[in-house]
Design an enzyme around this catalytic site. Structure first.
Site, PDB file in Angstrom:
ATOM      1  N   HIS A  12       0.590   2.281  -5.288  1.00  0.00           N
ATOM      2  CA  HIS A  12       1.541   3.323  -5.743  1.00  0.00           C
ATOM      3  C   HIS A  12       2.992   2.908  -5.490  1.00  0.00           C
ATOM      4  CE1 HIS A  12       0.692   5.207  -1.511  1.00  0.00           C
ATOM      5  NE2 HIS A  12       1.709   4.365  -1.436  1.00  0.00           N
ATOM      6  N   HIS A  59       5.176  10.020   2.000  1.00  0.00           N
ATOM      7  CA  HIS A  59       5.994   9.058   2.753  1.00  0.00           C
ATOM      8  C   HIS A  59       7.227   9.768   3.307  1.00  0.00           C
ATOM      9  CE1 HIS A  59       3.639   6.769  -0.204  1.00  0.00           C
ATOM     10  NE2 HIS A  59       3.724   5.723   0.578  1.00  0.00           N
ATOM     11  N   HIS A 193       0.105  -5.042   2.326  1.00  0.00           N
ATOM     12  CA  HIS A 193       1.567  -5.072   2.376  1.00  0.00           C
ATOM     13  C   HIS A 193       2.087  -4.660   3.738  1.00  0.00           C
ATOM     14  CE1 HIS A 193       0.947  -0.856   1.052  1.00  0.00           C
ATOM     15  NE2 HIS A 193       2.241  -0.575   1.047  1.00  0.00           N
ATOM     16  N   GLU A 240      -3.041   2.020   4.225  1.00  0.00           N
ATOM     17  CA  GLU A 240      -3.156   2.981   3.118  1.00  0.00           C
ATOM     18  C   GLU A 240      -4.518   2.863   2.428  1.00  0.00           C
ATOM     19  OE1 GLU A 240       1.496   3.619   1.708  1.00  0.00           O
ATOM     20  OE2 GLU A 240       0.253   2.290   0.524  1.00  0.00           O
TER      21      GLU A 240
HETATM   22  C1  DHB Z   1       6.174  -0.376  -1.257  1.00  0.00           C
HETATM   23  C2  DHB Z   1       4.830  -0.043  -1.329  1.00  0.00           C
HETATM   24  C3  DHB Z   1       4.374   1.199  -0.904  1.00  0.00           C
HETATM   25  O1  DHB Z   1       3.072   1.570  -0.902  1.00  0.00           O
HETATM   26  C4  DHB Z   1       5.279   2.123  -0.433  1.00  0.00           C
HETATM   27  O2  DHB Z   1       4.816   3.341  -0.105  1.00  0.00           O
HETATM   28  C5  DHB Z   1       6.624   1.811  -0.364  1.00  0.00           C
HETATM   29  C6  DHB Z   1       7.078   0.546  -0.760  1.00  0.00           C
HETATM   30  C7  DHB Z   1       6.691  -1.701  -1.730  1.00  0.00           C
HETATM   31  O3  DHB Z   1       5.900  -2.551  -2.101  1.00  0.00           O
HETATM   32  O4  DHB Z   1       7.896  -1.883  -1.775  1.00  0.00           O
HETATM   33 FE    FE Z   2       2.845   3.715   0.189  1.00  0.00          FE
END
Ligand code: DHB
Ligand code: FE
Length: 281
Positions: A12, A59, A193, A240
């Site tokens: 997302h 978030h 990530h 996540e």
């Molecule tokens: C990014 C990915 C995420 O899931 C998020 O909530 C905020 C930033 C990113 O890849 O920048």
């Molecule tokens: Fe996220």
């Protein structure tokens, strides 16, 4: 009788929403990302759900460190796009399904899940970016959406096992709702990530690929993964992915993978996306 026909998982990434809103989807960096959702858009147009139970994480948009519900279900008539610091995204307001949402709240709470009932909540990129990826830029979303927010921001998030069991309880709830509805369940977030610290930018293709494989074929292995494995292998925000197990738990064990997409790079995140169909549809 309502039934869960299919599940969708997808990353997302907020920058994906910005690329759509700013008309950048054909730029060389973004083109391969959006190409990966072309088949998904066709599929959803052909399998048009009435309602989506959309599992995502807030978030720090609707909630903050003042109140941190582990599981929160949106029972309102509608949910506005959140202002995440640069104004709300120019996307339609999300229409809810209060009757089904209250039914799921009642059923899961009586099944001993401590679900927070939310009657007012703005929805952030965790919910709106997946809708944009699957439905494009319509004047109104063509489906009702029940937001189900999960805390994966402040330790401790729920375990994968708890998420899996919540998925099963959601299935039971949906199947005991006496309106004839085509319901889908989505799980968003992931894949590997990490947004901060010395390992910022971490991507683990091997972990992600195995996660995608096992989501369909061996979800019981994923259900047993402890938090520390997610953080070590998939980075701090890789946690996540536990939300994908809510989606999987709500589907049949024999659910069939009809589409998969995996792509790096996109912002800081490995893009992962799967569509699973329940048998008999
Ligand atoms: C990014 C990915 C995420 O899931 C998020 O909530 C905020 C930033 C990113 O890849 O920048
Ligand atoms: Fe996220």
């Amino acid at each position: 009788m309502a039934r869960i026909t299919a599940g969708v998982t997808t990353s997302h990434i907020p920058a994906v929403g910005a690329a759509i809103d700013l008309g950048k989807t054909r730029e060389p960096y973004w083109q391969p990302v959006f190409a990966g959702y072309e088949l998904s858009k066709q599929w959803i147009a052909e399998h048009r759900p009435d309602v989506i139970v959309l599992v995502y994480n807030d978030h720090a948009s609707a909630f903050s460190l003042e109140i941190i519900p582990t599981f929160a279900i949106g029972c309102a008539e509608s949910f506005a796009p959140a202002d995440e610091g640069w104004g709300p995204r120019p996307v339609p307001t999300v229409e809810g399904h209060p009757e089904l949402a209250w039914h799921i709240a009642q059923s899961t709470i009586l099944d001993e899940f401590d679900m927070t009932i939310v009657n007012r909540m703005d929805v952030d990129h965790g919910l709106t970016v997946p809708l944009s990826l699957m439905f494009g830029q319509p004047a109104a979303w063509p489906v009702k959406v029940i937001p189900l927010a999960v805390n994966v921001v402040q330790y401790p998030p729920p375990t994968g096992h708890r998420c899996w069991n919540l998925g099963r309880a959601i299935r039971k709830a949906v199947e005991s709702f006496d309106q004839d509805l085509n319901v889908m369940i989505w799980g968003t977030g992931g894949m590997s990530h990490q947004l901060q610290g010395p390992r910022a930018g971490l991507i683990n293709r091997e972990f992600d690929t195995r996660f995608l494989d096992d989501l369909t074929k061996d979800p019981e292995r994923l259900v047993k993964l402890p938090h520390v494995d997610y953080v070590r292998e998939a980075g701090s925000e890789g946690i996540e992915l536990v939300m994908w197990l809510i989606m999987r738990g709500a589907l049949d064990p024999a659910a069939r993978e009809v589409y998969r997409f995996y792509h790096v790079p996109a912002s800081n995140t490995a893009v992962g996306h799967i569509i699973l169909e329940n048998p008999g549809r």
